[in-house]
Design a protein around this motif. Structure first.
Motif, mmCIF file in Angstrom:
data_model
loop_
_atom_site.group_PDB
_atom_site.id
_atom_site.type_symbol
_atom_site.label_atom_id
_atom_site.label_comp_id
_atom_site.label_asym_id
_atom_site.label_seq_id
_atom_site.Cartn_x
_atom_site.Cartn_y
_atom_site.Cartn_z
ATOM 1 N N GLU A 35 0.836 -1.199 0.000
ATOM 2 C CA GLU A 35 0.000 0.000 0.000
ATOM 3 C C GLU A 35 0.874 1.253 0.000
ATOM 4 O O GLU A 35 0.626 2.200 -0.733
ATOM 5 C CB GLU A 35 -0.919 -0.024 1.220
ATOM 6 C CG GLU A 35 -1.882 1.134 1.293
ATOM 7 C CD GLU A 35 -2.807 1.060 2.481
ATOM 8 O OE1 GLU A 35 -3.695 1.919 2.586
ATOM 9 O OE2 GLU A 35 -2.643 0.140 3.322
ATOM 10 N N TYR A 57 -2.147 0.749 -4.350
ATOM 11 C CA TYR A 57 -2.978 1.451 -3.380
ATOM 12 C C TYR A 57 -4.224 1.974 -4.080
ATOM 13 O O TYR A 57 -4.424 1.749 -5.293
ATOM 14 C CB TYR A 57 -2.208 2.586 -2.701
ATOM 15 C CG TYR A 57 -1.692 3.670 -3.632
ATOM 16 C CD1 TYR A 57 -2.367 4.873 -3.776
ATOM 17 C CD2 TYR A 57 -0.524 3.484 -4.372
ATOM 18 C CE1 TYR A 57 -1.902 5.873 -4.623
ATOM 19 C CE2 TYR A 57 -0.047 4.463 -5.220
ATOM 20 C CZ TYR A 57 -0.738 5.654 -5.338
ATOM 21 O OH TYR A 57 -0.268 6.625 -6.194
ATOM 22 N N GLU A 58 -5.070 2.655 -3.328
ATOM 23 C CA GLU A 58 -6.396 3.038 -3.822
ATOM 24 C C GLU A 58 -6.362 3.769 -5.156
ATOM 25 O O GLU A 58 -7.160 3.490 -6.047
ATOM 26 C CB GLU A 58 -7.100 3.907 -2.768
ATOM 27 C CG GLU A 58 -8.503 4.343 -3.171
ATOM 28 C CD GLU A 58 -9.165 5.204 -2.119
ATOM 29 O OE1 GLU A 58 -10.331 5.590 -2.329
ATOM 30 O OE2 GLU A 58 -8.520 5.500 -1.088
ATOM 31 N N GLN A 61 -4.718 1.402 -8.253
ATOM 32 C CA GLN A 61 -5.064 -0.004 -8.385
ATOM 33 C C GLN A 61 -5.581 -0.358 -9.779
ATOM 34 O O GLN A 61 -5.349 -1.480 -10.255
ATOM 35 C CB GLN A 61 -6.085 -0.417 -7.325
ATOM 36 C CG GLN A 61 -7.392 0.355 -7.346
ATOM 37 C CD GLN A 61 -8.334 -0.118 -6.250
ATOM 38 O OE1 GLN A 61 -8.577 -1.307 -6.085
ATOM 39 N NE2 GLN A 61 -8.859 0.813 -5.477
ATOM 40 N N SER A 82 -0.736 -4.496 3.446
ATOM 41 C CA SER A 82 -1.237 -3.139 3.654
ATOM 42 C C SER A 82 -0.314 -2.467 4.661
ATOM 43 O O SER A 82 0.637 -3.075 5.144
ATOM 44 C CB SER A 82 -2.683 -3.176 4.164
ATOM 45 O OG SER A 82 -2.737 -3.792 5.430
ATOM 46 N N ASP A 83 -0.587 -1.214 4.973
ATOM 47 C CA ASP A 83 0.262 -0.520 5.948
ATOM 48 C C ASP A 83 0.171 -1.169 7.321
ATOM 49 O O ASP A 83 1.140 -1.162 8.081
ATOM 50 C CB ASP A 83 -0.141 0.951 6.041
ATOM 51 C CG ASP A 83 0.243 1.731 4.795
ATOM 52 O OD1 ASP A 83 0.991 1.192 3.964
ATOM 53 O OD2 ASP A 83 -0.213 2.885 4.654
ATOM 54 N N PRO A 87 -4.545 -7.385 4.743
ATOM 55 C CA PRO A 87 -4.876 -6.788 3.451
ATOM 56 C C PRO A 87 -6.206 -7.319 2.927
ATOM 57 O O PRO A 87 -6.616 -8.422 3.269
ATOM 58 C CB PRO A 87 -3.703 -7.225 2.556
ATOM 59 C CG PRO A 87 -3.153 -8.439 3.207
ATOM 60 C CD PRO A 87 -3.370 -8.256 4.678
ATOM 61 N N ASP A 91 -9.870 -2.342 2.417
ATOM 62 C CA ASP A 91 -8.534 -2.079 1.883
ATOM 63 C C ASP A 91 -8.567 -2.321 0.374
ATOM 64 O O ASP A 91 -9.304 -3.201 -0.096
ATOM 65 C CB ASP A 91 -7.554 -3.034 2.582
ATOM 66 C CG ASP A 91 -6.153 -3.000 2.007
ATOM 67 O OD1 ASP A 91 -5.383 -2.127 2.419
ATOM 68 O OD2 ASP A 91 -5.836 -3.851 1.155
ATOM 69 N N GLY A 93 -6.792 -3.927 -1.452
ATOM 70 C CA GLY A 93 -6.412 -5.283 -1.809
ATOM 71 C C GLY A 93 -7.576 -6.143 -2.247
ATOM 72 O O GLY A 93 -7.388 -7.124 -2.982
#
Length: 276
Positions: A35, A57-58, A61, A82-83, A87, A91, A93
């Motif tokens: 992420e 990431y968002e 993606q 993820s951070d 995930p 998220d 993912g």
């Protein structure tokens, strides 16, 4: 043969929470989809691992997801992180998992840290049935519409919330659920300043109006009470006995079943059905 996408949970605060299996999976993957590559690099350095990192990431993606999928289809293995936490749960993912599912690429989830389950387990509220609602919208109308749709929800509800939005969220929750609804506010889970506050919505609002909240929160909110069962009249209960007898049940069995459904005494229904 396609490779495998591994979903690798990372610590939500305490680096000691990463498991040996998670470490081994990261070590064995051909590359890691992260992420935030800067956050993941710190974890890899802690684990003394060196692995190629790609950003997922968002906001990228749509572009990055298909590229990762092609590498998986070519036989490479990828560890998705993820951070913090698991995930694909609230998220980006989840989009990559969906792509893999559509393309027939194996996906393997490794168990590990998850803020939802951690908060729920210490909340002191019922855990047998719950619903995870993620982050509420920053848009006031969308947020209140979301909460209003949960007005009659009887399961325990779990939300994520940032400190700068917390007070507004609590006020909106109180407007929908009532100020006496119980809530567990779980702050900075697994970190040095972890705090679990079990209180009501009204008391939480009063507290955070005086003391600005700090840190990331998981909110665990009590579900609504079940509506009281409707009490049938004696006439309705006797009519139920008659209907059950028409279906082939004996008077005794019909009275017993009707009593269970209506709360009237079995003997009273038996006698009343005889008089009818």
């Amino acid at each position: 043969m396609a490779g495998t996408l591994y979903l690798v949970p990372t610590p939500i605060g305490n680096l000691g929470d990463i498991s040996q299996r998670c470490r081994d999976t990261l070590a064995q993957a051909d590359f890691i989809a992260a992420e935030d590559t800067r956050v993941s690099l710190k974890l890899l350095n802690h684990l003394e691992l060196k692995k190629p990192l790609v950003s997922y990431y968002e906001h990228n993606q749509a572009e990055s997801g298909p590229k990762i999928l092609q590498r998986l289809l070519a036989g490479e293995t990828c560890a998705l992180v993820s951070d913090a936490g698991s995930p694909a749960i609230s998220d980006p993912g989840e989009g990559l998992v969906a792509l893999c599912a559509q393309a027939g690429v194996p996906v393997c989830a490794i168990p590990g840290p998850c803020a939802v389950i951690t908060a729920l387990s210490v909340s002191g509220l019922p855990t047998g049935r719950f619903t995870f609602e993620g982050f509420l919208s920053t848009n006031r109308k969308s947020r209140t519409d979301h909460l209003d749709s949960l007005r009659a929800e009887q399961r325990t509800m779990v939300f994520y919330e940032a400190p700068h939005k917390l007070l507004h969220t609590l006020e909106d929750m109180a407007a929908v659920f009532g100020e006496t609804r119980r809530i567990s506010l779980c702050r900075e889970l697994t970190k040095l300043h972890e705090e679990i506050l079990r209180t009501t919505l009204g008391e939480a609002i009063a507290l955070y109006r005086e003391t600005p909240p700090r840190g990331e929160f998981v909110l665990v909110v009590e579900g609504a009470e079940a509506p009281p069962a409707q009490q049938a009249t004696l006439e309705e209960a006797v009519a139920l006995v008659a209907a059950l007898m028409e279906q082939g049940r004996s008077r005794k069995d019909a009275a017993k079943e009707a009593a269970a459904q209506t709360g009237f005494s079995k003997n009273a229904l038996y006698s009343a059905s005889m008089e009818g």
